[in-house]
Design a protein around this motif. Sequence first.
Motif, PDB file in Angstrom:
ATOM      1  N   ALA A  74       0.830  -1.204   0.000  1.00  0.00           N
ATOM      2  CA  ALA A  74       0.000   0.000   0.000  1.00  0.00           C
ATOM      3  C   ALA A  74       0.867   1.258   0.000  1.00  0.00           C
ATOM      4  N   LEU A  75       0.318   2.295  -0.587  1.00  0.00           N
ATOM      5  CA  LEU A  75       0.968   3.607  -0.619  1.00  0.00           C
ATOM      6  C   LEU A  75      -0.098   4.664  -0.393  1.00  0.00           C
ATOM      7  N   THR A 101      -6.449  12.384   2.302  1.00  0.00           N
ATOM      8  CA  THR A 101      -5.579  11.214   2.205  1.00  0.00           C
ATOM      9  C   THR A 101      -6.016  10.384   1.010  1.00  0.00           C
ATOM     10  N   LEU A 102      -5.081  10.143   0.093  1.00  0.00           N
ATOM     11  CA  LEU A 102      -5.331   9.322  -1.078  1.00  0.00           C
ATOM     12  C   LEU A 102      -4.405   8.117  -1.016  1.00  0.00           C
ATOM     13  N   GLY A 103      -4.966   6.951  -1.210  1.00  0.00           N
ATOM     14  CA  GLY A 103      -4.153   5.757  -1.128  1.00  0.00           C
ATOM     15  C   GLY A 103      -4.541   4.719  -2.156  1.00  0.00           C
ATOM     16  N   VAL A 104      -3.636   3.810  -2.405  1.00  0.00           N
ATOM     17  CA  VAL A 104      -3.899   2.691  -3.300  1.00  0.00           C
ATOM     18  C   VAL A 104      -3.212   1.460  -2.717  1.00  0.00           C
ATOM     19  N   ARG A 105      -3.856   0.313  -2.884  1.00  0.00           N
ATOM     20  CA  ARG A 105      -3.309  -0.917  -2.319  1.00  0.00           C
ATOM     21  C   ARG A 105      -3.423  -2.041  -3.340  1.00  0.00           C
ATOM     22  N   HIS A 106      -2.345  -2.822  -3.461  1.00  0.00           N
ATOM     23  CA  HIS A 106      -2.381  -4.006  -4.313  1.00  0.00           C
ATOM     24  C   HIS A 106      -2.381  -5.228  -3.410  1.00  0.00           C
ATOM     25  N   GLN A 107      -3.439  -6.031  -3.515  1.00  0.00           N
ATOM     26  CA  GLN A 107      -3.580  -7.231  -2.698  1.00  0.00           C
ATOM     27  C   GLN A 107      -3.589  -8.471  -3.581  1.00  0.00           C
ATOM     28  N   ASN A 108      -2.951  -9.508  -3.095  1.00  0.00           N
ATOM     29  CA  ASN A 108      -2.933 -10.778  -3.810  1.00  0.00           C
ATOM     30  C   ASN A 108      -3.305 -11.899  -2.842  1.00  0.00           C
ATOM     31  N   ILE A 109      -4.258 -12.747  -3.246  1.00  0.00           N
ATOM     32  CA  ILE A 109      -4.665 -13.892  -2.437  1.00  0.00           C
ATOM     33  C   ILE A 109      -4.513 -15.150  -3.277  1.00  0.00           C
ATOM     34  N   GLU A 110      -3.733 -16.095  -2.768  1.00  0.00           N
ATOM     35  CA  GLU A 110      -3.549 -17.386  -3.428  1.00  0.00           C
ATOM     36  C   GLU A 110      -4.052 -18.478  -2.487  1.00  0.00           C
ATOM     37  N   ASP A 155      -8.249 -24.203  -6.676  1.00  0.00           N
ATOM     38  CA  ASP A 155      -7.232 -23.212  -6.354  1.00  0.00           C
ATOM     39  C   ASP A 155      -7.479 -21.960  -7.168  1.00  0.00           C
ATOM     40  N   TYR A 156      -6.973 -20.847  -6.670  1.00  0.00           N
ATOM     41  CA  TYR A 156      -6.998 -19.605  -7.435  1.00  0.00           C
ATOM     42  C   TYR A 156      -5.862 -18.708  -6.971  1.00  0.00           C
ATOM     43  N   ASP A 157      -5.461 -17.820  -7.852  1.00  0.00           N
ATOM     44  CA  ASP A 157      -4.422 -16.836  -7.571  1.00  0.00           C
ATOM     45  C   ASP A 157      -4.958 -15.519  -8.112  1.00  0.00           C
ATOM     46  N   ASP A 158      -5.506 -14.697  -7.232  1.00  0.00           N
ATOM     47  CA  ASP A 158      -6.222 -13.492  -7.661  1.00  0.00           C
ATOM     48  C   ASP A 158      -5.618 -12.262  -7.013  1.00  0.00           C
ATOM     49  N   SER A 159      -5.648 -11.143  -7.719  1.00  0.00           N
ATOM     50  CA  SER A 159      -5.122  -9.894  -7.175  1.00  0.00           C
ATOM     51  C   SER A 159      -6.004  -8.736  -7.619  1.00  0.00           C
ATOM     52  N   GLU A 160      -5.870  -7.627  -6.899  1.00  0.00           N
ATOM     53  CA  GLU A 160      -6.715  -6.470  -7.187  1.00  0.00           C
ATOM     54  C   GLU A 160      -6.034  -5.205  -6.684  1.00  0.00           C
ATOM     55  N   TRP A 161      -6.171  -4.127  -7.492  1.00  0.00           N
ATOM     56  CA  TRP A 161      -5.781  -2.801  -7.044  1.00  0.00           C
ATOM     57  C   TRP A 161      -7.013  -2.137  -6.440  1.00  0.00           C
ATOM     58  N   THR A 162      -6.935  -1.673  -5.190  1.00  0.00           N
ATOM     59  CA  THR A 162      -8.089  -1.062  -4.539  1.00  0.00           C
ATOM     60  C   THR A 162      -7.730   0.327  -4.012  1.00  0.00           C
ATOM     61  N   PRO A 163      -8.677   1.275  -4.103  1.00  0.00           N
ATOM     62  CA  PRO A 163      -8.409   2.645  -3.662  1.00  0.00           C
ATOM     63  C   PRO A 163      -8.867   2.898  -2.230  1.00  0.00           C
ATOM     64  N   SER A 164      -8.356   3.962  -1.653  1.00  0.00           N
ATOM     65  CA  SER A 164      -8.856   4.478  -0.378  1.00  0.00           C
ATOM     66  C   SER A 164      -8.775   6.003  -0.417  1.00  0.00           C
TER      67      SER A 164
END
Length: 363
Positions: A74-75, A89-98, A112-121
Amino acid sequence: MCVALYPPPEVGGFTATGDKEEKGAYAFDYGNQLPTNLYRPTAHKDNSWTDTTVYGGNLSDPRLASETQFTSVALADTISLMDDKLKATLGVRHQNIETRSYDYSTQVKTSDYDDSEWTPSVGLVYQPNKDWSVYGNYIESLSKGETAPAESANKPVTNAGEALSPYVSKQSEIGLKYDNGTVGSSLAIYHTTQPRAYVNDANTFVEAGENRHQGVELTVFGSPAENLRFNAGVSYLDAKQTDTGSQVFDGKRVIGIPKLQSNFNLEYDVASVSGLTLTGDVIHTGSRYADAANTLKVDSYTTLDLGARYRTKLGKQDMTLKGVVSNVTGEDYWSVGKYAGSEMGYLSANEPTAVKVSATFDF
Protein backbone atom coordinates in the motif's frame (compact mmCIF):
# COMPACT_ATOMS: atom_id res chain seq x y z
CA MET A 1 -2.87 27.75 -11.16
CA CYS A 2 -0.34 26.79 -8.53
CA VAL A 3 -1.18 25.53 -5.03
CA ALA A 4 1.48 25.68 -2.34
CA LEU A 5 1.31 22.80 0.11
CA TYR A 6 2.45 23.49 3.64
CA PRO A 7 3.36 21.47 5.57
CA PRO A 8 4.66 19.11 2.86
CA PRO A 9 2.48 16.09 2.02
CA GLU A 10 2.88 13.07 4.26
CA VAL A 11 3.73 10.01 2.18
CA GLY A 12 3.70 6.53 3.62
CA GLY A 13 3.59 2.92 2.52
CA PHE A 14 3.70 -0.59 3.87
CA THR A 15 4.00 -4.19 2.79
CA ALA A 16 2.28 -7.10 4.54
CA THR A 17 2.46 -10.81 3.93
CA GLY A 18 0.83 -13.80 5.59
CA ASP A 19 0.52 -17.57 5.27
CA LYS A 20 -2.28 -19.66 6.72
CA GLU A 21 -2.96 -23.39 6.82
CA GLU A 22 -6.22 -24.97 7.92
CA LYS A 23 -6.63 -28.59 8.92
CA GLY A 24 -9.94 -30.30 9.55
CA ALA A 25 -12.17 -33.35 9.65
CA TYR A 26 -15.89 -33.84 10.15
CA ALA A 27 -18.55 -36.38 11.08
CA PHE A 28 -22.30 -35.95 10.57
CA ASP A 29 -24.61 -38.36 12.34
CA TYR A 30 -28.24 -37.54 11.64
CA GLY A 31 -29.23 -41.03 12.77
CA ASN A 32 -28.24 -40.26 16.35
CA GLN A 33 -31.05 -37.84 17.23
CA LEU A 34 -31.54 -38.22 20.97
CA PRO A 35 -34.50 -36.47 22.64
CA THR A 36 -33.62 -33.33 24.60
CA ASN A 37 -34.72 -29.73 25.22
CA LEU A 38 -32.83 -26.45 24.69
CA TYR A 39 -34.03 -25.12 28.04
CA ARG A 40 -33.81 -28.37 30.03
CA PRO A 41 -31.08 -30.52 28.39
CA THR A 42 -31.29 -34.28 28.88
CA ALA A 43 -28.13 -36.24 29.74
CA HIS A 44 -27.63 -39.44 27.71
CA LYS A 45 -25.02 -42.05 28.64
CA ASP A 46 -24.73 -43.58 25.16
CA ASN A 47 -24.23 -41.13 22.29
CA SER A 48 -21.94 -43.26 20.10
CA TRP A 49 -21.81 -42.84 16.33
CA THR A 50 -24.38 -44.81 14.29
CA ASP A 51 -23.84 -46.77 11.06
CA THR A 52 -25.26 -43.87 9.02
CA THR A 53 -22.49 -41.45 10.08
CA VAL A 54 -20.79 -39.60 7.21
CA TYR A 55 -17.09 -38.92 7.78
CA GLY A 56 -14.61 -36.60 6.12
CA GLY A 57 -11.00 -37.11 7.09
CA ASN A 58 -9.81 -38.47 10.43
CA LEU A 59 -11.15 -36.80 13.58
CA SER A 60 -8.12 -38.04 15.56
CA ASP A 61 -5.65 -36.72 12.99
CA PRO A 62 -7.13 -33.82 10.96
CA ARG A 63 -5.39 -33.29 7.62
CA LEU A 64 -4.78 -30.27 5.43
CA ALA A 65 -7.98 -28.60 4.20
CA SER A 66 -6.68 -25.36 2.71
CA GLU A 67 -3.63 -23.12 2.27
CA THR A 68 -3.76 -19.35 1.82
CA GLN A 69 -0.99 -16.87 0.98
CA PHE A 70 -1.75 -13.19 1.32
CA THR A 71 0.36 -10.24 0.14
CA SER A 72 -0.49 -6.55 0.38
CA VAL A 73 1.44 -3.45 -0.72
CA ALA A 74 0.00 0.00 0.00
CA LEU A 75 0.97 3.61 -0.62
CA ALA A 76 -0.82 6.64 0.86
CA ASP A 77 -0.30 10.40 0.68
CA THR A 78 -1.86 12.99 3.03
CA ILE A 79 -2.15 16.57 1.78
CA SER A 80 -2.91 19.51 4.10
CA LEU A 81 -4.65 22.65 2.83
CA MET A 82 -6.27 25.79 4.23
CA ASP A 83 -3.82 26.17 7.14
CA ASP A 84 -4.24 22.49 8.05
CA LYS A 85 -8.02 22.78 8.37
CA LEU A 86 -8.54 20.44 5.43
CA LYS A 87 -6.63 17.19 5.04
CA ALA A 88 -7.03 14.72 2.20
CA THR A 89 -5.58 11.21 2.20
CA LEU A 90 -5.33 9.32 -1.08
CA GLY A 91 -4.15 5.76 -1.13
CA VAL A 92 -3.90 2.69 -3.30
CA ARG A 93 -3.31 -0.92 -2.32
CA HIS A 94 -2.38 -4.01 -4.31
CA GLN A 95 -3.58 -7.23 -2.70
CA ASN A 96 -2.93 -10.78 -3.81
CA ILE A 97 -4.66 -13.89 -2.44
CA GLU A 98 -3.55 -17.39 -3.43
CA THR A 99 -5.64 -20.28 -2.11
CA ARG A 100 -5.56 -24.07 -2.50
CA SER A 101 -8.27 -26.39 -1.15
CA TYR A 102 -7.82 -30.13 -0.53
CA ASP A 103 -10.06 -33.14 0.01
CA TYR A 104 -10.25 -33.99 3.73
CA SER A 105 -9.50 -37.68 3.14
CA THR A 106 -7.46 -38.10 -0.08
CA GLN A 107 -5.57 -34.78 0.10
CA VAL A 108 -6.28 -34.30 -3.62
CA LYS A 109 -6.41 -30.62 -4.55
CA THR A 110 -10.07 -29.72 -5.19
CA SER A 111 -9.70 -26.07 -6.21
CA ASP A 112 -7.23 -23.21 -6.35
CA TYR A 113 -7.00 -19.60 -7.44
CA ASP A 114 -4.42 -16.84 -7.57
CA ASP A 115 -6.22 -13.49 -7.66
CA SER A 116 -5.12 -9.89 -7.18
CA GLU A 117 -6.72 -6.47 -7.19
CA TRP A 118 -5.78 -2.80 -7.04
CA THR A 119 -8.09 -1.06 -4.54
CA PRO A 120 -8.41 2.64 -3.66
CA SER A 121 -8.86 4.48 -0.38
CA VAL A 122 -9.91 8.11 0.04
CA GLY A 123 -10.29 10.13 3.22
CA LEU A 124 -11.23 13.77 3.86
CA VAL A 125 -11.18 15.63 7.20
CA TYR A 126 -12.28 19.25 7.64
CA GLN A 127 -11.56 20.84 11.03
CA PRO A 128 -12.99 24.39 11.25
CA ASN A 129 -11.63 24.71 14.81
CA LYS A 130 -9.81 22.55 17.35
CA ASP A 131 -13.03 21.06 18.78
CA TRP A 132 -15.02 20.09 15.66
CA SER A 133 -14.21 17.76 12.75
CA VAL A 134 -16.22 16.62 9.72
CA TYR A 135 -14.91 13.57 7.86
CA GLY A 136 -15.68 11.12 5.12
CA ASN A 137 -13.88 8.05 3.75
CA TYR A 138 -14.18 5.30 1.19
CA ILE A 139 -12.15 2.10 1.05
CA GLU A 140 -12.13 -1.17 -0.86
CA SER A 141 -10.50 -4.43 0.17
CA LEU A 142 -9.92 -7.84 -1.43
CA SER A 143 -11.24 -10.64 0.81
CA LYS A 144 -11.11 -14.42 0.65
CA GLY A 145 -14.29 -16.13 -0.56
CA GLU A 146 -16.27 -18.49 1.68
CA THR A 147 -15.54 -22.22 1.66
CA ALA A 148 -18.21 -24.75 0.65
CA PRO A 149 -19.51 -26.91 3.52
CA ALA A 150 -19.34 -30.70 3.40
CA GLU A 151 -23.10 -31.24 3.72
CA SER A 152 -26.38 -29.35 3.49
CA ALA A 153 -29.84 -30.65 4.39
CA ASN A 154 -28.39 -34.13 5.05
CA LYS A 155 -26.93 -34.30 1.53
CA PRO A 156 -23.29 -33.96 0.40
CA VAL A 157 -22.43 -30.65 -1.27
CA THR A 158 -21.13 -31.17 -4.82
CA ASN A 159 -18.18 -28.79 -4.40
CA ALA A 160 -17.44 -29.48 -0.71
CA GLY A 161 -14.27 -27.79 0.50
CA GLU A 162 -14.03 -25.50 -2.52
CA ALA A 163 -13.25 -21.85 -1.79
CA LEU A 164 -15.24 -19.33 -3.81
CA SER A 165 -13.34 -16.64 -5.67
CA PRO A 166 -12.15 -13.60 -3.71
CA TYR A 167 -14.42 -10.59 -3.65
CA VAL A 168 -13.94 -6.85 -3.23
CA SER A 169 -15.72 -5.45 -0.18
CA LYS A 170 -16.63 -1.76 -0.23
CA GLN A 171 -17.13 0.56 2.73
CA SER A 172 -18.05 4.24 2.89
CA GLU A 173 -18.53 6.44 5.95
CA ILE A 174 -19.30 10.06 6.80
CA GLY A 175 -19.21 11.52 10.28
CA LEU A 176 -19.04 14.45 12.67
CA LYS A 177 -16.84 14.59 15.78
CA TYR A 178 -16.61 16.97 18.75
CA ASP A 179 -13.85 16.82 21.38
CA ASN A 180 -12.95 19.64 23.75
CA GLY A 181 -10.48 17.57 25.76
CA THR A 182 -12.93 16.92 28.60
CA VAL A 183 -15.95 15.43 26.84
CA GLY A 184 -16.57 14.49 23.24
CA SER A 185 -19.01 12.84 20.88
CA SER A 186 -19.10 11.45 17.36
CA LEU A 187 -21.85 10.56 14.90
CA ALA A 188 -21.10 8.28 11.94
CA ILE A 189 -23.18 6.91 9.07
CA TYR A 190 -21.70 3.93 7.21
CA HIS A 191 -22.47 1.50 4.37
CA THR A 192 -20.78 -1.80 3.46
CA THR A 193 -21.52 -4.64 1.04
CA GLN A 194 -20.27 -8.20 0.66
CA PRO A 195 -21.33 -11.19 -1.47
CA ARG A 196 -23.83 -13.68 -0.10
CA ALA A 197 -23.13 -17.41 -0.53
CA TYR A 198 -25.46 -20.39 -0.12
CA VAL A 199 -26.10 -23.99 -1.22
CA ASN A 200 -28.55 -24.01 -4.17
CA ASP A 201 -31.17 -26.60 -5.20
CA ALA A 202 -28.46 -28.62 -7.00
CA ASN A 203 -26.58 -28.83 -3.67
CA THR A 204 -23.76 -26.66 -5.03
CA PHE A 205 -22.21 -23.83 -3.02
CA VAL A 206 -22.53 -20.59 -5.05
CA GLU A 207 -22.75 -16.82 -4.69
CA ALA A 208 -26.24 -15.29 -4.84
CA GLY A 209 -26.78 -11.60 -4.17
CA GLU A 210 -25.14 -9.73 -1.35
CA ASN A 211 -25.44 -8.77 2.29
CA ARG A 212 -25.82 -5.01 2.64
CA HIS A 213 -25.00 -3.35 5.96
CA GLN A 214 -25.87 0.29 6.52
CA GLY A 215 -26.19 2.02 9.85
CA VAL A 216 -25.60 4.94 12.15
CA GLU A 217 -23.49 5.06 15.32
CA LEU A 218 -23.42 7.64 18.12
CA THR A 219 -20.67 7.66 20.76
CA VAL A 220 -20.09 9.89 23.78
CA PHE A 221 -16.87 9.87 25.79
CA GLY A 222 -15.01 11.98 28.26
CA SER A 223 -13.41 12.58 31.63
CA PRO A 224 -15.62 14.94 33.67
CA ALA A 225 -13.27 14.51 36.65
CA GLU A 226 -9.55 13.70 36.85
CA ASN A 227 -10.24 10.22 38.24
CA LEU A 228 -13.38 9.43 36.23
CA ARG A 229 -13.71 8.31 32.60
CA PHE A 230 -16.65 7.06 30.57
CA ASN A 231 -17.37 5.80 27.07
CA ALA A 232 -20.87 5.09 25.74
CA GLY A 233 -22.25 4.23 22.34
CA VAL A 234 -25.37 3.14 20.52
CA SER A 235 -25.67 1.87 16.95
CA TYR A 236 -28.54 1.06 14.62
CA LEU A 237 -27.68 -1.38 11.82
CA ASP A 238 -29.88 -2.31 8.89
CA ALA A 239 -28.30 -5.55 7.61
CA LYS A 240 -30.33 -7.04 4.76
CA GLN A 241 -30.01 -9.72 2.09
CA THR A 242 -30.47 -8.32 -1.42
CA ASP A 243 -30.68 -9.73 -4.96
CA THR A 244 -30.79 -13.30 -3.63
CA GLY A 245 -33.06 -14.54 -6.43
CA SER A 246 -35.67 -15.63 -3.87
CA GLN A 247 -38.63 -13.68 -2.52
CA VAL A 248 -38.26 -15.71 0.69
CA PHE A 249 -34.91 -14.07 1.51
CA ASP A 250 -34.85 -10.72 -0.33
CA GLY A 251 -35.08 -7.83 2.11
CA LYS A 252 -34.78 -10.08 5.18
CA ARG A 253 -32.22 -9.44 7.90
CA VAL A 254 -28.84 -11.18 7.88
CA ILE A 255 -28.53 -14.11 10.31
CA GLY A 256 -27.23 -13.14 13.75
CA ILE A 257 -27.05 -9.35 13.16
CA PRO A 258 -29.04 -7.19 15.64
CA LYS A 259 -30.60 -3.87 14.63
CA LEU A 260 -29.70 -2.22 17.92
CA GLN A 261 -26.55 -2.45 20.02
CA SER A 262 -25.38 -0.22 22.87
CA ASN A 263 -22.67 -0.17 25.52
CA PHE A 264 -21.56 1.91 28.49
CA ASN A 265 -18.12 1.74 30.14
CA LEU A 266 -17.12 3.55 33.32
CA GLU A 267 -13.70 3.74 35.03
CA TYR A 268 -13.02 5.25 38.46
CA ASP A 269 -9.54 5.71 39.95
CA VAL A 270 -9.71 5.23 43.74
CA ALA A 271 -7.91 8.24 45.23
CA SER A 272 -7.13 6.53 48.55
CA VAL A 273 -5.40 3.55 46.87
CA SER A 274 -2.77 4.54 44.31
CA GLY A 275 -2.93 2.43 41.15
CA LEU A 276 -6.41 0.98 41.81
CA THR A 277 -9.15 1.48 39.20
CA LEU A 278 -12.72 0.19 39.38
CA THR A 279 -14.50 -0.65 36.10
CA GLY A 280 -18.02 -1.38 34.94
CA ASP A 281 -19.49 -2.37 31.57
CA VAL A 282 -23.12 -2.61 30.47
CA ILE A 283 -23.70 -4.16 27.02
CA HIS A 284 -27.06 -4.48 25.28
CA THR A 285 -27.59 -6.60 22.15
CA GLY A 286 -30.90 -6.42 20.31
CA SER A 287 -32.97 -9.28 18.94
CA ARG A 288 -31.57 -11.34 16.05
CA TYR A 289 -32.79 -13.96 13.59
CA ALA A 290 -31.39 -17.50 13.46
CA ASP A 291 -32.52 -18.23 9.89
CA ALA A 292 -32.30 -16.42 6.56
CA ALA A 293 -36.10 -16.42 6.12
CA ASN A 294 -36.44 -14.59 9.47
CA THR A 295 -38.91 -17.05 11.01
CA LEU A 296 -36.78 -17.87 14.10
CA LYS A 297 -36.25 -14.84 16.30
CA VAL A 298 -33.84 -14.74 19.26
CA ASP A 299 -34.53 -12.31 22.12
CA SER A 300 -32.36 -9.34 23.06
CA TYR A 301 -30.21 -9.34 26.20
CA THR A 302 -28.25 -7.01 28.49
CA THR A 303 -25.20 -7.95 30.55
CA LEU A 304 -23.30 -6.26 33.37
CA ASP A 305 -19.58 -6.79 34.07
CA LEU A 306 -17.82 -5.36 37.15
CA GLY A 307 -14.10 -5.37 37.72
CA ALA A 308 -10.95 -3.75 38.99
CA ARG A 309 -7.32 -3.41 37.99
CA TYR A 310 -4.31 -2.57 40.10
CA ARG A 311 -1.03 -1.21 38.75
CA THR A 312 1.99 -1.99 40.90
CA LYS A 313 5.55 -3.29 40.74
CA LEU A 314 6.93 -6.76 41.28
CA GLY A 315 10.51 -5.96 42.16
CA LYS A 316 11.47 -3.49 39.42
CA GLN A 317 8.93 -4.88 36.94
CA ASP A 318 5.69 -2.98 36.16
CA MET A 319 2.68 -5.25 36.66
CA THR A 320 -1.09 -4.89 36.27
CA LEU A 321 -3.45 -7.21 38.13
CA LYS A 322 -6.99 -7.49 36.73
CA GLY A 323 -10.15 -9.07 38.03
CA VAL A 324 -13.59 -9.13 36.39
CA VAL A 325 -16.94 -10.62 37.34
CA SER A 326 -18.73 -11.12 34.02
CA ASN A 327 -22.52 -11.35 33.63
CA VAL A 328 -23.04 -10.28 37.24
CA THR A 329 -26.85 -10.54 37.03
CA GLY A 330 -26.75 -14.08 35.61
CA GLU A 331 -28.56 -13.11 32.40
CA ASP A 332 -29.67 -16.09 30.28
CA TYR A 333 -29.29 -15.51 26.54
CA TRP A 334 -28.34 -17.15 23.25
CA SER A 335 -25.58 -16.17 20.84
CA VAL A 336 -26.39 -16.71 17.16
CA GLY A 337 -23.91 -18.08 14.61
CA LYS A 338 -24.16 -19.02 10.95
CA TYR A 339 -23.12 -22.19 9.15
CA ALA A 340 -21.26 -21.55 5.88
CA GLY A 341 -23.65 -21.79 2.96
CA SER A 342 -26.69 -22.56 5.09
CA GLU A 343 -29.93 -20.63 5.38
CA MET A 344 -30.05 -21.74 9.03
CA GLY A 345 -27.99 -20.44 11.92
CA TYR A 346 -27.11 -22.09 15.22
CA LEU A 347 -27.42 -21.13 18.88
CA SER A 348 -24.72 -21.12 21.56
CA ALA A 349 -25.55 -20.88 25.26
CA ASN A 350 -24.45 -17.69 27.00
CA GLU A 351 -21.50 -17.32 29.33
CA PRO A 352 -22.68 -17.70 32.95
CA THR A 353 -21.56 -15.51 35.82
CA ALA A 354 -17.80 -16.00 36.01
CA VAL A 355 -14.76 -14.60 37.82
CA LYS A 356 -11.70 -13.93 35.64
CA VAL A 357 -8.28 -12.85 36.90
CA SER A 358 -5.08 -12.03 35.02
CA ALA A 359 -1.66 -10.47 35.47
CA THR A 360 0.14 -8.40 32.81
CA PHE A 361 3.82 -7.46 32.84
CA ASP A 362 5.31 -4.51 30.94
CA PHE A 363 8.81 -5.33 29.69
